[in-house]
Design a protein around this motif. Structure first.
Motif, short mmCIF file in Angstrom:
data_model
loop_
_atom_site.label_atom_id
_atom_site.label_comp_id
_atom_site.label_asym_id
_atom_site.label_seq_id
_atom_site.Cartn_x
_atom_site.Cartn_y
_atom_site.Cartn_z
N UNK A 1 0.82 -1.21 0.00
CA UNK A 1 0.00 0.00 0.00
C UNK A 1 0.86 1.26 0.00
N UNK A 2 2.10 1.11 0.41
CA UNK A 2 3.02 2.25 0.48
C UNK A 2 3.62 2.54 -0.89
N UNK A 3 3.71 3.83 -1.25
CA UNK A 3 4.24 4.22 -2.56
C UNK A 3 5.62 4.85 -2.43
N UNK A 4 5.71 5.94 -1.66
CA UNK A 4 6.96 6.69 -1.55
C UNK A 4 6.82 7.69 -0.40
N UNK A 5 7.92 8.23 0.08
CA UNK A 5 7.86 9.33 1.04
C UNK A 5 8.12 10.63 0.29
N UNK A 6 7.38 11.66 0.65
CA UNK A 6 7.46 12.96 -0.01
C UNK A 6 7.86 14.00 1.04
N UNK A 7 8.94 14.73 0.76
CA UNK A 7 9.38 15.78 1.67
C UNK A 7 8.52 17.03 1.49
N UNK A 8 7.74 17.38 2.52
CA UNK A 8 6.86 18.54 2.46
C UNK A 8 7.35 19.60 3.45
N UNK A 9 7.50 20.85 3.01
CA UNK A 9 7.95 21.91 3.90
C UNK A 9 6.97 22.15 5.05
N UNK A 10 7.50 22.48 6.23
CA UNK A 10 6.67 22.85 7.38
C UNK A 10 7.25 24.10 8.02
#
Length: 397
Positions: free
Chosen positions: A364-373
């Protein structure tokens, strides 16, 4: 089992019996769903595109190219294995080489594999529906599989036989069929794009028109990532495609991420594929993703908390940028400071659970995406269970 039609007590005031409901549902689905992804493309009477016709005057005697991606790949393979090609003119050889470069690119190979999977699913769905109709009418035996399919349709569930050859989905049967129709539209439109470009170069034209400067595109402007059977396979193809362009090892590449200011909702699929504006030369643009437990603020350029009572929100179009692992991220991508980035997992469904794959990750897992916070720490979003999804429980898409 008996071949006699199943008996049901009469209903009051014209209410439908369960068999009547099943027959109506089967009829509607058969009407909505095509037999193949590339129905129009496979039609031998389909006229060449305008772009292809502009190059046809150079090679009017050439036979027409096959009308599907799989047939095009076989056409090129057969040509390469043919001894008679040595006698062909220089122009024909060049045209076939150009078609081969398009057909054998990593992204078109991924497209062909996806179309094959959808064609198998369509065949299974169609066979089930036709056989259910016959079984309900008493023309053929109501097998256990058909009984389960009938029960599933009445319960608004996807039959088990379809799930076995389908992508992961949490939608009810009506949402599942609508979603399938949209996915088919996406891959059919992309196929048309590839076949048009192949026909142009096959007949001696260029992908950039000599007089008008109009570009015949091989690839969509933006990709509906949730449409894929296996999004992971598509992402690998993107890295392979880039690796071939820059002549480097695919193992030396990883993705950088940039959230754009363009909407990420699914609107006009064909237009989103064919749009000639705001295209990217490096990497790919993807859309159709959802945030679970967060929202994106275009003004702040970061994740923000959702209003009370909301769980899902749409992520704007996302730019996936292949880059060397050893090279620091470009300024346009996510910042390097780990305290300014939430490493957000992307899942195919809200269930987030799946089988353990050979990579050690859930299917079910695709990839990790780095999102700014900003003004928050990664731990804040981890405690919220914030993730990206290809579909939500609300939309089923």
């Amino acid at each position: 089992r008996s071949l006699q039609p199943r008996q049901h007590s009469s209903t009051s005031r014209g209410e439908k019996t369960s068999d009547m409901v099943i027959l109506d549902m089967a009829k509607d689905m058969l009407f909505k769903l095509p037999q193949k992804v590339e129905v129009l493309s496979d039609d031998p009477e389909t006229a060449p595109s305008a772009a292809a016709a502009s190059a046809a005057n150079k090679r009017d005697t050439l036979p027409k190219l096959p009308g599907s991606i799989s047939a095009l790949a076989r056409f090129i393979a057969d040509y390469k294995g043919s001894k008679t090609r040595l006698l062909d003119s220089k122009e024909k050889k060049e045209g076939m080489e150009a078609v081969g470069r398009i057909s054998q690119s990593a992204l078109v190979t991924c497209l062909r594999q996806e179309i094959d999977r959808f064609n198998r699913l369509l065949s299974t769905v169609r066979d089930t529906l036709l056989n259910v109709q016959l079984a309900v009418k008493g023309v053929q035996v109501m097998s256990d599989e058909l009984e389960e399919a009938s029960s599933a349709l009445l319960s608004h569930r996807v039959p088990a036989a379809w799930q076995a050859v389908s992508y992961e989905s949490v939608a009810s049967i009506s949402g599942w069929v609508d979603d399938l129709c949209q996915r088919l539209e996406f891959f059919s439109a992309w196929s048309d794009l590839v076949l048009t470009a192949a026909d142009v170069v096959y007949r001696g034209g260029g992908l950039v028109h000599e007089e008008t400067g109009v570009v015949t595109h091989v690839y969509p402007r933006s990709y509906w990532l949730p449409a894929f059977f296996f999004p992971q396979g598509f992402l690998t193809a993107v890295l392979q495609h880039h690796a071939r362009l820059v002549r480097t090892s695919v193992d030396s590449l990883q993705f950088g991420f940039q959230v754009t200011d363009r909407p990420g909702e699914v609107t006009n699929i064909t237009s989103q594929i064919q749009d000639a504006t705001n295209r990217t030369d490096v990497g790919v643009l993807v859309y159709g993703l959802f945030l679970d437990g967060a929202a994106w603020s275009p003004d702040l350029g970061s994740l923000v908390d959702l209003p009370r009572g909301m769980r899902f929100s749409s992520l704007p179009e996302l730019h996936l940028i292949p880059q060397q692992i050893a090279v620091s991220r470009p300024a346009s991508a996510a910042p390097e400071d780990p305290e300014q980035v939430y490493i957000c997992p992307l899942y195919r469904t809200p269930k987030r659970a799946g089988m353990l794959s050979s990579t050690g990750h859930s299917t079910n897992f695709v990839i990790t995406v780095n999102l700014p916070i900003k003004e928050t720490s990664p731990d804040f979003w981890i405690s919220r269970g914030t993730a990206l999804l290809c579909q939500t429980t609300e939309s089923g898409v």
